[in-house]
Design an enzyme around this catalytic site. Structure first.
Site, short mmCIF file in Angstrom:
data_model
loop_
_atom_site.label_atom_id
_atom_site.label_comp_id
_atom_site.label_asym_id
_atom_site.label_seq_id
_atom_site.Cartn_x
_atom_site.Cartn_y
_atom_site.Cartn_z
N ASP A 1 -21.36 -108.63 -55.33
CA ASP A 1 -22.75 -107.90 -54.98
C ASP A 1 -22.87 -106.78 -56.15
O ASP A 1 -24.15 -106.16 -55.91
CB ASP A 1 -22.52 -107.26 -53.92
CG ASP A 1 -23.14 -108.07 -52.65
OD1 ASP A 1 -24.02 -108.75 -53.03
OD2 ASP A 1 -22.60 -107.83 -51.41
N GLN B 1 -20.12 -107.52 -45.76
CA GLN B 1 -21.56 -107.58 -45.07
C GLN B 1 -21.78 -106.21 -44.45
O GLN B 1 -21.02 -105.62 -43.88
CB GLN B 1 -21.45 -108.48 -44.02
CG GLN B 1 -22.94 -108.80 -43.55
CD GLN B 1 -23.98 -109.32 -44.28
OE1 GLN B 1 -23.65 -110.06 -45.27
NE2 GLN B 1 -25.06 -108.83 -44.34
N LYS C 1 -25.29 -117.35 -45.49
CA LYS C 1 -24.61 -117.33 -46.77
C LYS C 1 -23.51 -118.40 -46.78
O LYS C 1 -23.46 -119.00 -47.89
CB LYS C 1 -23.98 -115.96 -46.91
CG LYS C 1 -24.96 -114.79 -47.31
CD LYS C 1 -24.51 -113.31 -47.38
CE LYS C 1 -25.72 -112.42 -47.47
NZ LYS C 1 -25.30 -111.08 -47.22
#
Ligand code: NAP
Length: 283
Positions: free
Chosen positions: A117, A94, A50
């Site tokens: 997200d 994460q 990422k």
């Protein structure tokens, strides 16, 4: 023989678009903060990918590393600091988090406008209400993939295997919003094989390699394989490729199907978060 749904070219285009939009912010580029708590090697790998994607697309990445014995309170304190940091437009925690830390409490602590997200209850609620919101990256990428290949969910029976907050549930919401008739299946679903055979569009997000056999798929169905399970160092999908490929009309391979789209959509969402915040001083 199925048409293979390649996510690689599409991911490149989505990133190119994000890069161009990021560049328009000049010396105030989009900033993505990644909170990495714990020492899970797979998570480290995903975070590395990422951050590399940020670097190639002109997005600033901020890494907040926390030890495996971090408390929920400590993670929440980091998130509070990132929420008020004007150089951070987007925040990602994460997963998985260390034991004892609730992913849903953490997701709820992120400023909804920085919720890259799309896991905050406000964005989840907006998604189900059919309102504009930040969308979870993997299912959003799948919707782009379907559109790219001219596959229209409207009026078709979509079966989603898996009911996670990350993939299955938002996938179902997005297919519903696209006017598919949606069934969500999971580990307690009875007669999974018959249900799968009734699907015009089958999305499998389970994580059991080879679960979907050729006999589970209706002739001409569209099959999206989200599953990514590492077996002897190689990623394996939920779909038994050699059996399903001759039956399906379209099939996303693993690797090279859905995978590249998740990071591309993360870049796109980060730019969107930045765009929503205007000039830095006004954040
Ligand atoms: P998850 O949270 O573990 O959810 C798995 C789902 O599958 C659960 O709803 C579970 O049912 C269901 N399930 C498990 N075994 C089953 C079975 N035998 N039959 C039917 N349903 C079954 O996983 P996730 O985070 O959604 O991820 C799913 C897969 O997608 C994993 O392989 C993951 O690595 C992959 N993934 C890939 C990407 C990408 O970018 N390519 C992104 C995210 C995830 P219950 O709810 O009843 O337990």
């Amino acid at each position: 023989m199925a048409i293979l749904l390649s996510g690689r070219d599409l991911a490149r285009r989505i990133e190119a678009e994000a890069k161009e939009r990021a560049a328009a912010f000049g010396d105030e580029p989009p900033g993505l903060a990644v909170v990495l708590a714990g020492d899970d090697p797979a998570s480290r790998g995903y975070v590395r990918s990422k951050r590399k994607a940020c670097a190639r697309n002109g997005i600033e990445s901020h890494l907040v590393e926390m030890p495996p014995d971090s408390t929920q309170q400590a993670v929440l304190a980091e998130i509070a600091a990132l929420n008020s940091d004007t150089s951070v437009d987007a925040i990602l925690c994460q997963l998985p988090l260390p034991s004892g830390i609730s992913p849903s409490v953490v997701a709820s602590a992120v400023d909804p406008s920085k919720d890259v997200d799309g896991f905050h209850p406000m964005n989840v609620g907006r998604l189900w209400r059919g309102e504009d919101c930040l969308l979870p990256c993997t299912p959003a990428g799948i919707m782009r993939l379907l559109s790219e290949y001219g596959i229209k969910p409207e009026g078709r029976h979509a079966v989603v295997l898996g009911r996670s907050t990350i993939v299955g549930k938002p996938m179902a919401a997005m297919l519903l919003a696209a006017n598919a008739t949606v069934t969500v299946a999971h580990s307690r679903t009875a007669d999974l094989q018959s249900l799968c055979r009734s699907a015009d569009i089958l999305v499998s997000a389970v994580g059991v390699p080879g679960l979907i056999r050729g006999s589970w798929v209706r002739e001409g169905a569209v099959v999206i394989d989200v599953g990514t399970t590492y077996v002897d160092g190689s990623p394996r999908g939920d779909v038994l490729f050699e059996e399903v490929e001759p039956v399906a009309s379209h099939l996303s391979p693993v690797p090279g199907g859905v995978g590249p789209l998740t990071i591309a959509m993360l870049m796109s969402n980060t730019v969107r978060c930045r765009a929503g915040r205007g000039a830095r001083g006004s954040a």
